[in-house]
Design a protein around this motif. Structure first.
Motif, PDB file in Angstrom:
ATOM      1  N   UNK A 160      48.152  47.086  39.405  1.00 17.81           N
ATOM      2  CA  UNK A 160      47.315  47.646  40.278  1.00 17.81           C
ATOM      3  C   UNK A 160      45.901  47.241  40.320  1.00 17.81           C
ATOM      4  N   UNK A 161      45.762  45.968  39.921  1.00 18.06           N
ATOM      5  CA  UNK A 161      44.495  45.140  39.922  1.00 18.06           C
ATOM      6  C   UNK A 161      43.531  45.620  38.995  1.00 18.06           C
ATOM      7  N   UNK A 162      43.821  46.590  37.888  1.00 21.94           N
ATOM      8  CA  UNK A 162      42.730  47.018  37.242  1.00 21.94           C
ATOM      9  C   UNK A 162      42.447  46.232  36.146  1.00 21.94           C
ATOM     10  N   UNK A 163      43.330  45.528  35.664  1.00 18.56           N
ATOM     11  CA  UNK A 163      43.254  44.582  34.666  1.00 18.56           C
ATOM     12  C   UNK A 163      43.819  43.109  34.787  1.00 18.56           C
ATOM     13  N   UNK A 164      43.196  41.972  34.613  1.00 22.70           N
ATOM     14  CA  UNK A 164      44.110  40.589  35.110  1.00 22.70           C
ATOM     15  C   UNK A 164      45.461  40.295  34.527  1.00 22.70           C
ATOM     16  N   UNK A 165      45.791  39.592  35.439  1.00 25.83           N
ATOM     17  CA  UNK A 165      47.063  38.940  35.007  1.00 25.83           C
ATOM     18  C   UNK A 165      46.581  37.344  34.754  1.00 25.83           C
ATOM     19  N   UNK A 166      47.405  36.533  33.936  1.00 21.12           N
ATOM     20  CA  UNK A 166      46.845  35.156  33.809  1.00 21.12           C
ATOM     21  C   UNK A 166      47.813  34.329  34.775  1.00 21.12           C
ATOM     22  N   UNK A 167      47.252  33.575  35.510  1.00 17.55           N
ATOM     23  CA  UNK A 167      47.978  32.678  36.450  1.00 17.55           C
ATOM     24  C   UNK A 167      47.611  31.191  36.107  1.00 17.55           C
ATOM     25  N   UNK A 168      48.442  30.257  36.379  1.00 14.21           N
ATOM     26  CA  UNK A 168      48.069  28.781  36.349  1.00 14.21           C
ATOM     27  C   UNK A 168      48.020  28.338  37.631  1.00 14.21           C
ATOM     28  N   UNK A 169      46.767  27.701  38.113  1.00  8.98           N
ATOM     29  CA  UNK A 169      46.525  27.116  39.295  1.00  8.98           C
ATOM     30  C   UNK A 169      45.341  26.515  39.394  1.00  8.98           C
ATOM     31  N   UNK A 170      45.063  25.752  40.583  1.00  8.39           N
ATOM     32  CA  UNK A 170      43.913  25.205  41.023  1.00  8.39           C
ATOM     33  C   UNK A 170      42.575  25.961  41.011  1.00  8.39           C
ATOM     34  N   UNK A 171      41.699  25.837  40.426  1.00  2.58           N
ATOM     35  CA  UNK A 171      40.349  26.384  40.786  1.00  2.58           C
ATOM     36  C   UNK A 171      39.681  25.899  41.876  1.00  2.58           C
ATOM     37  N   UNK A 172      39.054  26.989  42.737  1.00  2.00           N
ATOM     38  CA  UNK A 172      38.598  26.322  44.084  1.00  2.00           C
ATOM     39  C   UNK A 172      37.207  25.840  43.766  1.00  2.00           C
ATOM     40  N   UNK A 179      44.066  28.104  33.663  1.00  2.00           N
ATOM     41  CA  UNK A 179      44.488  29.612  33.685  1.00  2.00           C
ATOM     42  C   UNK A 179      43.418  30.272  34.483  1.00  2.00           C
ATOM     43  N   UNK A 180      43.758  31.046  35.352  1.00  5.39           N
ATOM     44  CA  UNK A 180      42.941  32.022  36.172  1.00  5.39           C
ATOM     45  C   UNK A 180      43.314  33.406  36.066  1.00  5.39           C
ATOM     46  N   UNK A 181      42.277  34.403  35.871  1.00  7.96           N
ATOM     47  CA  UNK A 181      42.425  35.642  35.619  1.00  7.96           C
ATOM     48  C   UNK A 181      42.469  36.326  37.176  1.00  7.96           C
ATOM     49  N   UNK A 182      43.638  36.649  37.549  1.00  6.54           N
ATOM     50  CA  UNK A 182      43.960  37.280  38.808  1.00  6.54           C
ATOM     51  C   UNK A 182      44.159  39.027  38.685  1.00  6.54           C
ATOM     52  N   UNK A 183      43.527  39.515  39.684  1.00  4.21           N
ATOM     53  CA  UNK A 183      43.666  41.238  39.647  1.00  4.21           C
ATOM     54  C   UNK A 183      44.497  41.489  40.723  1.00  4.21           C
ATOM     55  N   UNK A 184      45.813  41.724  40.618  1.00  5.17           N
ATOM     56  CA  UNK A 184      46.677  42.389  41.488  1.00  5.17           C
ATOM     57  C   UNK A 184      47.275  41.284  42.357  1.00  5.17           C
ATOM     58  N   UNK A 185      48.226  41.609  43.068  1.00  7.18           N
ATOM     59  CA  UNK A 185      48.872  40.351  44.199  1.00  7.18           C
ATOM     60  C   UNK A 185      47.907  40.193  45.257  1.00  7.18           C
TER      61      UNK A 185
END
Length: 198
Positions: A160-172, A179-185
């Protein structure tokens, strides 16, 4: 010192003491202690689980494999500090008992089995859940997430994007793979914690 930390925790939870962040807790180091600030009620549930597990393991004489939990309330928990494992390519990694054999304490496999069967623990092979003790062996520092808490509470909140998932990607911003904190799809804000995304 514990009384001071528990009563005046906000004085110590400052950026200069910051050492890590997960989806439900933010961690600060103060001398030989860490203060885990609960960012969500799930963080509090994890901290209560850690206290329960630590006490149960102490009764079995296995407490040396775990960071001691000194204090838990709805806002914070206080644990003993251990040096975290180094990241590989700016990210945590799954422990491999062959690759990390020299780091594993005695009874490690037995304790993993106990944590699984008796406490429903989840995600215990991720390197971010360990620190190093003075003997150069792994110590559990983050061991409060259960399978039921993960499945029934964490997953729906993350989806639901309420708490973050951790993704591994390039920081803009810094353009480093992190590791980036991503809130939902639908979250498109690809910034790492260092570049301002909490």
């Amino acid at each position: 010192m514990l009384k001071e930390l528990s009563e005046n925790w906000n004085k110590y939870c400052r950026e200069e003491n910051f050492i890590g962040i997960g989806s439900t807790r933010k961690v600060f180091r103060v001398d030989e202690y860490v203060i885990k600030l609960h960012l969500h009620i799930l963080g509090y549930e994890q901290s209560k689980n850690e206290l329960h597990i630590y006490r149960a393991m102490a009764e079995k004489g296995l407490h040396e494999l775990f960071a001691k939990v000194y204090y838990v309330d709805e806002i914070i928990s206080i644990q003993k500090y251990y040096q975290p494992l180094e990241l590989k390519n700016h990210q945590s990694f799954e422990l491999d008992k062959n690759d990390e054999a020299q780091l594993l304490p005695n009874l490690y496999e037995e304790v993993l089995d106990l944590l699984d069967k008796d406490f429903d623990c989840f995600d215990l092979k991720d390197s971010s859940n360990y620190g190093m003790n003075k003997q150069g062996k792994l110590t559990f520092i983050d061991y409060g997430m259960s399978k039921s808490l993960y499945t029934n509470s964490w997953v729906p909140l993350a989806e639901a994007g309420i708490i973050p998932q951790i993704d591994f990607d390039v920081c803009r911003i810094c353009e480093r793979k992190r590791e980036l904190r991503m809130y939902g799809d639908h979250d498109q804000d690809k910034r790492c914690y260092s570049c301002g995304k909490e």
